[in-house]
Write an enzyme that holds these catalytic residues in place. Structure first.
Site, PDB file in Angstrom:
ATOM      1  N   GLY A   1      48.662  83.766  22.825  1.00 29.20           N
ATOM      2  CA  GLY A   1      48.921  83.317  24.194  1.00 29.20           C
ATOM      3  C   GLY A   1      49.805  84.308  24.929  1.00 29.20           C
TER       4      GLY A   1
ATOM      5  N   GLY B   1      50.784  84.705  27.873  1.00 25.36           N
ATOM      6  CA  GLY B   1      51.010  84.116  29.193  1.00 25.36           C
ATOM      7  C   GLY B   1      52.501  83.982  29.433  1.00 25.36           C
TER       8      GLY B   1
ATOM      9  N   GLY C   1      54.447  82.441  26.107  1.00 25.70           N
ATOM     10  CA  GLY C   1      54.361  83.389  24.992  1.00 25.70           C
ATOM     11  C   GLY C   1      55.135  84.660  25.306  1.00 25.70           C
TER      12      GLY C   1
ATOM     13  N   LYS D   1      59.131  64.939  26.814  1.00 25.11           N
ATOM     14  CA  LYS D   1      58.441  66.018  27.555  1.00 25.11           C
ATOM     15  C   LYS D   1      57.112  65.503  28.120  1.00 25.11           C
ATOM     16  CE  LYS D   1      57.573  70.139  29.141  1.00 25.11           C
ATOM     17  NZ  LYS D   1      56.760  71.175  28.581  1.00 25.11           N
TER      18      LYS D   1
ATOM     19  N   ASN E   1      55.784  65.626  32.005  1.00 21.05           N
ATOM     20  CA  ASN E   1      54.481  66.164  32.411  1.00 21.05           C
ATOM     21  C   ASN E   1      53.573  65.100  33.031  1.00 21.05           C
ATOM     22  OD1 ASN E   1      54.704  68.356  29.618  1.00 21.05           O
ATOM     23  ND2 ASN E   1      54.764  68.982  31.743  1.00 21.05           N
TER      24      ASN E   1
HETATM   25  O1  KPL Z   1      56.075  71.803  31.887  1.00 19.52           O
HETATM   26  C1  KPL Z   1      56.000  71.908  33.083  1.00 19.52           C
HETATM   27  C2  KPL Z   1      54.689  72.358  33.632  1.00 19.52           C
HETATM   28  O2  KPL Z   1      54.610  72.804  34.763  1.00 19.52           O
HETATM   29  O3  KPL Z   1      53.714  72.269  32.865  1.00 19.52           O
HETATM   30  C3  KPL Z   1      57.149  71.504  33.965  1.00 19.52           C
HETATM   31  C4  KPL Z   1      58.312  71.136  33.097  1.00 19.52           C
HETATM   32  C5  KPL Z   1      56.727  70.336  34.805  1.00 19.52           C
HETATM   33  C6  KPL Z   1      57.663  72.612  34.837  1.00 19.52           C
HETATM   34  O4  KPL Z   1      56.848  72.943  35.892  1.00 19.52           O
END
Ligand code: KPL
Length: 304
Positions: free
Chosen positions: A8, A10, A13, A185, A189
């Site tokens: 990855g 990106g 990574g 988390k 998200n």
């Molecule tokens: O994990 C994220 C994402 O954009 O995928 C957050 C924490 C929301 C930060 O933008």
């Protein structure tokens, strides 16, 4: 032998590669789609160290390494690993959004080789140039967060290599039960990603009053589904965490906003989709997560 191979190239990574290499770790990247070994030139504008420049080998097979860090989109995990043979002495750490992708790769390795991580560092790709097989990548470390790592098998002992990870990355933390952090988390998200994608806005805009009823309802549902999986996280705590992250990443566009904007597949099935699937197993209604799942899926179809 490499300390880490990373799949990855990106934002995530690249960020971890530059931070780990600052601490003298031997690193390379792997992309099994390449036809030959190439080079990744990386420039990271980091919060703690300023500009960091590195050059890494980019292999199309897995070289001998102690740990493999997988930093791709949740829906790419399975295909990124499909042609690689992972030796039994190599640890695999998944640093991906959402939940459920690890279940798709369990047959590729022993359960004690697998580690799951929750990342809250923010990073943004500023430029990516692919010339022949070589890649030039410029990133900005936009938010100082934490990398929390734990074993797939709850309460397994902390391996020596991960003690080293904590020493080399001050923001890395070991948790012998990683699942509450993964659900926390997931709640972040479930709220930030689809709402910013649907309203085409930056994370910080979710702090306004109009979004609070939706965020509160989504957190209630995630808290209820997590409880049915023996993870106790109150809806109020989740809501507070979501708002903290929206505030600390206020200027960022979420990864889902970017995916939808650039007409790419999103990670929705591993985020709100995962909550809805788990809820159905336990007979819990999740109308708010279900609604966002359907709306994002509709946008994805429209983009096809
Ligand atoms: O994990 C994220 C994402 O954009 O995928 C957050 C924490 C929301 C930060 O933008």
């Amino acid at each position: 032998m490499y300390d880490y191979a990373i799949i990855g190239a990106g934002a995530v990574g690249g960020l971890f590669a530059s931070l780990l290499s600052q601490n003298k770790q031997q690193l390379c990247f792997v992309d099994s789609r390449l036809s030959q070994t190439s080079l990744l030139e990386l420039q990271v504008d980091s919060i703690e160290h300023g500009l960091i420049f590195n050059k890494f080998k980019l292999y199309n097979r897995l070289p001998v390494c102690r740990s493999l860090l997988v930093c791709v989109k949740a829906h790419q995990v399975n295909s990124a690993l499909s042609s690689l043979v992972i030796p039994s002495n190599c640890k695999l750490m998944l640093v991906v959004n959402g939940m459920g992708s690890h279940q798709e790769i369990l047959e590729k390795l022993l359960p004690q080789q697998l580690y799951l991580a929750s990342n809250t560092h923010g990073a943004l790709i500023q430029e990516k140039v692919e010339e022949k097989a070589n890649i030039q990548l410029k990133l900005k470390h936009t938010g100082l967060g934490q990398l929390i790592v734990g074993p797939y098998l709850k309460n397994a002992a902390k391996p020596k290599d991960l003690i080293k990870l904590e020493q080399t990355l001050p923001s890395a933390n070991w948790q012998s039960n990683i699942y509450p952090s993964l659900w926390r988390k997931l709640a972040i998200n479930c709220c930030i990603n689809p709402l910013t994608a649907l309203h085409n806005c930056r994370n910080g805009e979710l702090l306004s009053a109009e979004f609070q009823p939706a965020i509160s309802a989504l957190c209630q549902e995630v808290s209820q589904v997590a409880a049915s999986e023996q993870i106790k996280l109150s809806a109020e705590e989740l809501q507070q965490t979501v708002l903290q992250v929206a505030s600390s990443t206020a200027n960022n566009f979420s990864s889902m906003q970017q995916d939808i904007h650039h007409q790419r597949a999103s990670e929705i099935s591993y985020i709100n989709g995962y909550v809805v699937k788990q809820a159905a197993k336990h007979g819990i209604a999740c109308p708010h997560n279900q609604h966002l799942l359907q709306q994002i899926q509709r946008l994805e179809k429209h983009n096809d």
